[in-house]
Write an enzyme that holds these catalytic residues in place. Structure first.
Site, PDB file in Angstrom:
ATOM      1  N   GLY A   1       0.832  -1.207   0.000  1.00  0.00           N
ATOM      2  CA  GLY A   1       0.000   0.000   0.000  1.00  0.00           C
ATOM      3  C   GLY A   1       0.862   1.251   0.000  1.00  0.00           C
ATOM      4  O   GLY A   1       1.961   1.270  -0.586  1.00  0.00           O
ATOM      5  N   SER A   2       0.398   2.271   0.695  1.00  0.00           N
ATOM      6  CA  SER A   2       0.962   3.616   0.543  1.00  0.00           C
ATOM      7  C   SER A   2       2.430   3.769   0.930  1.00  0.00           C
ATOM      8  O   SER A   2       3.074   4.729   0.489  1.00  0.00           O
ATOM      9  CB  SER A   2       0.122   4.609   1.345  1.00  0.00           C
ATOM     10  N   THR A   3       2.947   2.915   1.779  1.00  0.00           N
ATOM     11  CA  THR A   3       4.369   3.047   2.117  1.00  0.00           C
ATOM     12  C   THR A   3       5.216   2.928   0.853  1.00  0.00           C
ATOM     13  O   THR A   3       6.333   3.448   0.782  1.00  0.00           O
ATOM     14  CB  THR A   3       4.813   1.964   3.117  1.00  0.00           C
ATOM     15  N   PHE A   4       4.660   2.263  -0.166  1.00  0.00           N
ATOM     16  CA  PHE A   4       5.392   2.052  -1.406  1.00  0.00           C
ATOM     17  C   PHE A   4       5.545   3.354  -2.208  1.00  0.00           C
ATOM     18  O   PHE A   4       6.403   3.471  -3.082  1.00  0.00           O
ATOM     19  CB  PHE A   4       4.660   1.000  -2.242  1.00  0.00           C
ATOM     20  N   LYS A   5       4.706   4.362  -1.876  1.00  0.00           N
ATOM     21  CA  LYS A   5       4.757   5.646  -2.596  1.00  0.00           C
ATOM     22  C   LYS A   5       6.119   6.316  -2.439  1.00  0.00           C
ATOM     23  O   LYS A   5       6.533   7.120  -3.274  1.00  0.00           O
ATOM     24  CB  LYS A   5       3.652   6.584  -2.093  1.00  0.00           C
TER      25      LYS A   5
END
Lengths: 563, 366
Positions: free
Chosen positions: A282-286
């Protein structure tokens, strides 16, 4: 006369033959015969210690004994069986059966028997009963770091974790007590007893910092209880060299009381999920998508967005006919006028879709590979997961659009922690490691050097990204990890879980990856809360845990606030 | 006959001393080789030595007795001796009298005593042959002249081989050849006899499958280290362990029940282990001395019967020493044959000592 000659000739023949057998062939014959003359009892070597980076013992030893019986040398089997069972606390009937089999020259009656038991047994001075040093592993901190340390089998060999991975270093060389015996194994009256000493195994010094580990264990345990999650785990890295400082998986088990009889439970609890399992980040990958964009922009790629570029404020993007939505409704001025920095603060999905699509699969995959996705990190631990990344040749735009914000991709915790560490440490991707050094019995240490694997992005890009992530904690979704006076950066993540290819309602993986100090990160923590009940946002569930860990580290290391 | 009791000489005292010392040495070696096994199996470490010492006492008495018994009286015993020998050999096959050990019926038992008739048969054959050749020395050049000796010899061989006891059969066969050779027969006749003998060996081997197994085990004992090859391997281990100087008296390792028949047929291996090649060389020196004195006694005897008798008894001793040594050192396939004067076994000890007494008596005459 001829008779005399014949006899003399025959005697010469005999003497020549004997001279050959006894002197020329003698050595080889003796060597072969030694097999039948001697019986050996193994003396188990003391296993090398496993310590943390400061020498604190995590896995130690207790001297115990193994008991052997040579059935042929036992004088009264029933009496011997009674004494053995009474002193060692084993079954008398089975013992009698074991020591009555005259065809087996030696049977093992007990392993790892305590010294007191052996002292009692020795008083009986039973013929045909032998004992020799054995080794019992002791773990000073019970369940702390249990999945990483692993454990040994009843015969002393490592069967999981570091105990298995570095077994050859830890195990040492077993010694022997050699007795000369008669043909059935009875010790002869003038038996020469040769004692070959065991060589102690080398010690393993881990990169783990016990104090940080215990702090992380406490923080993870409390979030496990408060969130009623299915499982929680956490990795703490030193971003400067990728030393693993702490690694927690919870629930866990006590290394001194291993549930060996329940293999299903043991398999579940002893699994180092932080290394061996994968999840959708999820968003940590951004963080990775942002890193790729900044680096490309600095390199002059016209497709990349500048840091002052304002993204389209629409809530949706349509790619390949599928609609991609932001988690926020974008109503009432939310997620409006977003630059990259603001997009990170808001964790706005469409912005990162834009980046991934703008860079295109070829460029974006270059960064995904540079940050180690789709491949093992090379951590010195068995069974590391590869992660899941759609091959570049098969990736569609709708996949690429989702990978941009951490969907359609699966990573292991160690993979993501390393990738983020490389993104914020100046761009250096090291091989993560658990082994700091090998300690010889004389105390000398052979250091395991940090190995730089690749340069993922430039240090300029890394500095810009770090500052943006510091902003996320200061004023964005990561504010629950903010510590006054310390430059904490980070990114939250809340991923829906899938079951049988469909979104599993109400099941989330809440995560937060944080680091400090942002200008030159020394500590990076990735906290994962798997299936929390109730509140499930990474910002509210996982970020406070990272904060707690960082606060403890500040206390432990006595780190002053920056001016 | 008129010279009987005349011209008494001092006799070969060194021979007697040497025989007695060898027998005493045998008791010592039996103690060393058997004490452990005897303790484990009979609860008495002196079990075999005690028996051997009885044999030594009886043997010494028999030897001294034979020293004073004019050997020419044995001439009259030529038929009784051979008849008794044949009867004893036949008795072996009578159920209840014959004693079976290790798969072969070689002993007869009276009460607690067991006797090995084949040991007696060898000496009976020597007496018979010596007397026969003495009486019929004129006809010895022809095949027909020595035919009776051949018939008696082959009868004994047939009975012994039926036990079965290949090794003593071989001894008797060799003894017969030796006696015929020494009788002064023509070369042509001797060769005529020699050829069938040479042919008999392979035939006998093929007849009994266990001999073939032993032969293959002899060629490569390590091909069957637990079965046929075992005995030879253990014997070689003992010799190899001894090396040049030996492990020292009582320090054998192979005696800890590794080497079967350590106190009897394979005592030479234990001697080689404890006393080394050096000790064995000295021991064979002693054996050589006994044989040399025996040959000397025979040569110096002017009486044809005395000559043949002395030569025959010396041959019996010599053949056994040589075959035993060749077996133990793995130079020929293993067969069960005691080392005379040393191996445990009273029949052999008493009769060998007695025969040495006869040699002494022959040496005194003339």
């Amino acid at each position: 006369m001829s008779v005399c000659l014949t006899i003399t000739f025959l005697f010469c023949l005999i003497l020549a033959r004997l001279l050959y057998v006894q002197t020329i062939w003698g050595g080889a014959l003796r060597l072969k015969a030694a097999d039948q003359w001697n019986r050996e009892i193994p003396v188990i070597a003391e296993r090398g210690l496993i310590t943390d980076r400061n020498g604190e013992v995590l896995a130690g030893n207790k001297t115990t004994y193994s008991v052997f019986v040579r059935p042929n040398a036992v004088e009264n089997a029933e009496y011997a069986a009674t004494v053995l069972s009474a002193t060692l606390g084993i079954d008398a009937g089975k013992t009698l059966e074991k020591i009555s089999g005259k065809k087996i020259s030696e049977v093992t009656i007990a392993r790892q028997a305590e010294k007191e038991k052996i002292e009692k047994l020795a008083e009986y001075n039973l013929a045909g009963v032998y004992f020799a040093r054995d080794n019992t592993r002791t773990y000073g901190y019970g369940d702390a770091l249990c999945q990483v340390l692993g454990f040994t089998s009843s015969d002393g060999g490592g069967v999981s974790g570091i105990e298995k991975y570095y077994n050859s270093i830890l195990s040492g060389v077993d010694g022997e007590i050699i007795y000369s015996t008669d043909i059935v194994g009875i010790q002869t009256e003038n038996s020469a007893v040769v004692y070959e000493e065991a060589e102690k195994g080398d010690g393993i010094r881990l990169t783990i910092d016990l104090d940080i580990q215990l702090a992380a264990e406490n923080a993870m345990k409390s979030v496990y209880l408060s969130s009623k999650a299915k499982a929680v785990s956490c990795v703490v890295l030193d971003p400067q060299n990728f030393d693993v400082l702490a690694m927690v998986n919870y629930p866990s088990y006590d290394l001194n009381d291993i549930p060996r009889n329940d293999s299903e439970k043991l398999n579940l609890l002893s699994r180092n999920t932080a290394v061996c399992d994968i999840y959708e980040p999820g968003s940590t990958f951004k963080v990775i998508t942002a890193a790729a964009n900044i680096e490309e922009y600095l390199k002059g790629n016209s497709k990349a967005f500048s840091n002052s570029y304002v993204f389209n404020g629409s809530r949706t993007r349509t790619v390949d006919g599928t609609k991609i939505k932001c988690w926020s409704d974008h109503a009432n001025g939310k997620h409006a006028n977003q630059t990259l920095s603001v997009a990170l603060n808001n964790s706005c999905n469409p912005c990162f879709t834009d980046i991934a699509l703008a860079l295109g699969s070829q460029t974006f995959y270059k960064y995904l590979q540079g940050f180690g996705f789709g491949n093992v990190t090379g951590l010195d631990f068995g069974g590391e997961a590869l992660g899941m990344l759609v091959p570049q040749t098969a990736v569609r735009d709708c996949d690429l659009a989702r990978i941009g914000f951490g969907q359609t991709v699966a990573v292991s915790e160690i993979q993501l922690a390393c990738a983020v560490a490389a993104a914020v440490n100046g761009g250096n991707y090291y091989v993560p490691r658990l082994l700091k050094g090998v300690v010889a019995p004389d105390g000398s240490v052979t250091e395991n050097p940090a190995v730089l694997k690749t340069k993922a992005i430039s240090s300029e890009a890394s500095a810009i990204l770090s500052e943006m992530l510091e902003g996320v904690v200061k004023e964005g979704s990561g504010k629950h990890a903010y510590i006054e006076g310390y430059r904490v950066g980070g990114k939250t993540g809340t991923a829906q879980k899938y079951e049988d290819g469909r979104v599993a309602q109400g099941k989330y993986v809440s995560s937060f990856v944080g680091f400090f100090p942002a200008n030159s990160p020394r500590y990076l923590a990735l906290v994962i809360v798997d299936e929390p009940e109730g509140v499930y946002y990474g910002s509210t569930v996982a970020a406070p845990v990272a904060k707690e860990i960082f606060e403890d580290i500040i206390k432990i290391k006595n780190i002053p606030p920056c001016s | 006959m008129k010279r009987l009791n005349a011209n008494k000489k001092a006799g070969d005292i060194p021979l007697l001393i040497c025989v007695f010392l060898t027998a005493c040495f045998g008791c010592l070696m039996i103690y060393s080789a058997s004490s452990y096994t005897a303790q484990v199996e009979y609860g008495d470490s002196l079990y075999f030595v005690k028996k051997q010492i009885i044999g030594l006492v009886l043997g010494t008495a028999a030897m001294i007795g034979a020293c004073f018994l004019p050997y020419k009286k044995l001439f009259a015993l030529r038929y009784p001796a051979i008849i008794v020998a044949v009867i004893l050999l036949v008795l072996v096959f009578v159920p209840g009298v014959g004693v079976t050990n290790y798969g072969a019926t070689r002993w007869i038992g009276f009460g607690g005593i067991t006797v090995q008739p084949s040991e007696i048969a060898k000496y009976a054959f020597v007496i018979f042959t010596a007397a026969f050749f003495c009486k019929n020395y004129r006809n010895l050049k022809t095949f027909r002249g020595i035919l009776p000796v051949l018939c008696v010899g082959l009868t004994l061989c047939a009975l012994i081989i039926a036990e079965p006891n290949m090794s003593i059969t071989m001894c008797v066969g060799l003894l017969m050849l030796g006696m015929i050779f020494l009788s002064g027969t023509s070369v042509k006749t001797f060769i005529l006899i020699l050829i069938p003998f040479a042919l008999a060996v392979p035939v006998l081997i093929i007849l009994e499958p266990y001999r073939l197994q032993r032969l293959s085990a002899f060629i490569d004992p390590w091909a069957s280290p637990k079965d046929e090859g075992y005995q030879l391997i253990q014997s070689l281990y003992a010799l190899g362990n001894g090396g040049f100087f030996g492990t020292g008296l009582f320090n054998s390792v192979q005696k800890y029940r590794f080497l079967p028949f350590a106190e009897s047929d394979f005592i030479l291996a234990i001697m080689g282990e404890e006393l080394g090649f050096l000790g064995l060389t000295l021991f064979f020196g002693m054996c050589g001395f006994i044989i040399w004195r025996g040959i000397r006694v025979a040569k110096n005897c002017n009486d044809r019967f005395g000559f043949m008798l002395a030569a025959g008894f010396t041959l019996v001793y010599g053949i056994q020493v040589i075959i035993n040594a060749l077996v133990v050192s793995g130079a020929i396939p293993p067969t069960g044959l005691p080392l005379p004067l040393v191996s445990s076994g009273n029949t052999s000890l008493i009769i060998t000592m007695a025969s040495m007494g006869v040699l002494f008596n022959i040496s005194r005459s003339d």
